[in-house]
Design a protein around this motif. Structure first.
Motif, PDB file in Angstrom:
ATOM      1  N   TRP A  15       0.827  -1.195   0.000  1.00  0.00           N
ATOM      2  CA  TRP A  15       0.000   0.000   0.000  1.00  0.00           C
ATOM      3  C   TRP A  15       0.869   1.256   0.000  1.00  0.00           C
ATOM      4  O   TRP A  15       1.813   1.376   0.756  1.00  0.00           O
ATOM      5  CB  TRP A  15      -0.933   0.004   1.216  1.00  0.00           C
ATOM      6  N   ASP A  17      -0.628   4.398   0.172  1.00  0.00           N
ATOM      7  CA  ASP A  17      -1.400   5.489   0.771  1.00  0.00           C
ATOM      8  C   ASP A  17      -1.821   5.159   2.204  1.00  0.00           C
ATOM      9  O   ASP A  17      -2.873   5.581   2.673  1.00  0.00           O
ATOM     10  CB  ASP A  17      -2.636   5.777  -0.087  1.00  0.00           C
ATOM     11  N   GLY A  19      -3.073   3.503   5.765  1.00  0.00           N
ATOM     12  CA  GLY A  19      -4.245   2.762   6.205  1.00  0.00           C
ATOM     13  C   GLY A  19      -5.457   2.964   5.321  1.00  0.00           C
ATOM     14  O   GLY A  19      -6.275   2.053   5.157  1.00  0.00           O
ATOM     15  N   ARG A  20      -5.599   4.148   4.737  1.00  0.00           N
ATOM     16  CA  ARG A  20      -6.764   4.422   3.894  1.00  0.00           C
ATOM     17  C   ARG A  20      -6.849   3.435   2.736  1.00  0.00           C
ATOM     18  O   ARG A  20      -7.897   2.887   2.438  1.00  0.00           O
ATOM     19  CB  ARG A  20      -6.692   5.859   3.369  1.00  0.00           C
ATOM     20  N   GLU A  21      -5.726   3.174   2.083  1.00  0.00           N
ATOM     21  CA  GLU A  21      -5.713   2.241   0.961  1.00  0.00           C
ATOM     22  C   GLU A  21      -5.916   0.804   1.432  1.00  0.00           C
ATOM     23  O   GLU A  21      -6.599   0.009   0.779  1.00  0.00           O
ATOM     24  CB  GLU A  21      -4.394   2.356   0.199  1.00  0.00           C
ATOM     25  N   PHE A  23      -7.662  -0.207   4.101  1.00  0.00           N
ATOM     26  CA  PHE A  23      -9.068  -0.406   4.444  1.00  0.00           C
ATOM     27  C   PHE A  23      -9.946  -0.432   3.192  1.00  0.00           C
ATOM     28  O   PHE A  23     -10.929  -1.173   3.122  1.00  0.00           O
ATOM     29  CB  PHE A  23      -9.549   0.690   5.394  1.00  0.00           C
ATOM     30  N   ASP A  24      -9.594   0.372   2.211  1.00  0.00           N
ATOM     31  CA  ASP A  24     -10.339   0.381   0.961  1.00  0.00           C
ATOM     32  C   ASP A  24     -10.228  -0.974   0.265  1.00  0.00           C
ATOM     33  O   ASP A  24     -11.218  -1.528  -0.222  1.00  0.00           O
ATOM     34  CB  ASP A  24      -9.807   1.490   0.040  1.00  0.00           C
ATOM     35  N   TYR A  66      -7.130   0.942  16.208  1.00  0.00           N
ATOM     36  CA  TYR A  66      -6.879   1.343  14.827  1.00  0.00           C
ATOM     37  C   TYR A  66      -8.038   0.851  13.967  1.00  0.00           C
ATOM     38  O   TYR A  66      -9.185   1.155  14.263  1.00  0.00           O
ATOM     39  CB  TYR A  66      -5.526   0.817  14.361  1.00  0.00           C
ATOM     40  N   GLY A  67      -7.803   0.046  12.950  1.00  0.00           N
ATOM     41  CA  GLY A  67      -8.897  -0.423  12.101  1.00  0.00           C
ATOM     42  C   GLY A  67      -9.236  -1.872  12.327  1.00  0.00           C
ATOM     43  O   GLY A  67      -9.832  -2.525  11.460  1.00  0.00           O
TER      44      GLY A  67
END
Length: 204
Positions: A15, A17, A19-21, A23-24, A66-67
């Motif tokens: 990844w 980007d 955590g955003r990428e 999770f996406d 976190y996620g």
């Protein structure tokens, strides 16, 4: 061929980007397996990454969830691990639920825990019953040892299988290439498990 992403590795993180990428990708169903640990793990597959004891006045505080809750629902197969097999780590009930192992009827979730691996054994998770059963004992360990050091109840067959040893080629790969890469990110772990000093890896 499986692609393995190491979150903290500048060379082996898929990844770009953060955590955003990640999770996406999980939400789109593009991650098949994820590895999780926790300060506490209980018999229902719940993990705790927040605090031990009372939330307002904990005896220990950790980095946070976190996620984990999202990934626990979105990734089909979660493999839990803990390098310490003790009643302190594997508890009857976690102090704080960062991510739930099961959900109430009618709650949609793609994923959840399928296994818990420790230095003593391999537990498999029964999603229908919401509890672990002992799938295999690592060589040299016993059912009594696992029961004595586990804080939650689990199911076990009358005769528990023994975890098969890795093939020589797999061991050679782990102790050479994999160990060197792990030492770059987790130097203390690599030195303790593989006997590789981080300084020598950096020099190489």
């Amino acid at each position: 061929m499986p692609l393995v992403s190491l979150q903290q590795s500048p060379e082996h993180n898929l990844w770009t980007d953060g955590g955003r990428e990640l999770f996406d990708a999980a939400g789109q169903g593009r991650i098949d397996v994820f590895f999780f640990s926790g300060a506490e793990i209980d018999g229902a597959g719940n993990i705790n990454l927040v605090a031990i004891g009372d939330y307002a006045q904990p005896t220990a505080r950790f980095p946070g969830s976190y996620g984990s809750a999202f990934l626990y629902f979105a990734v089909p197969r979660i493999i839990l691990f803990r390098t310490e097999h003790s009643r302190r780590a594997l508890v009857e009930k976690v102090s704080f639920i960062s991510a739930p192992g099961t959900s109430a009827p009618g709650v949609w979730r793609r994923g959840g825990p399928i296994a818990l691996v420790t230095p003593l054994c391999h537990f498999a998770f029964d999603r229908e019953r919401g509890r672990f059963h002992l799938a295999s004992l690592h060589p040299g360990h016993t059912l009594e040892e696992v029961r004595d050091n586990t804080g939650f109840a689990f199911d076990a067959a009358d005769r528990v299988a023994v975890t098969p040893m890795p093939e020589p080629a797999t061991l050679a790969l782990l102790r050479a290439d994999v160990a060197r890469e792990v030492a770059k990110i987790y130097p203390r772990f690599a030195e303790r498990v593989f006997g590789i000093a981080a300084e020598k890896v950096l020099e190489a």
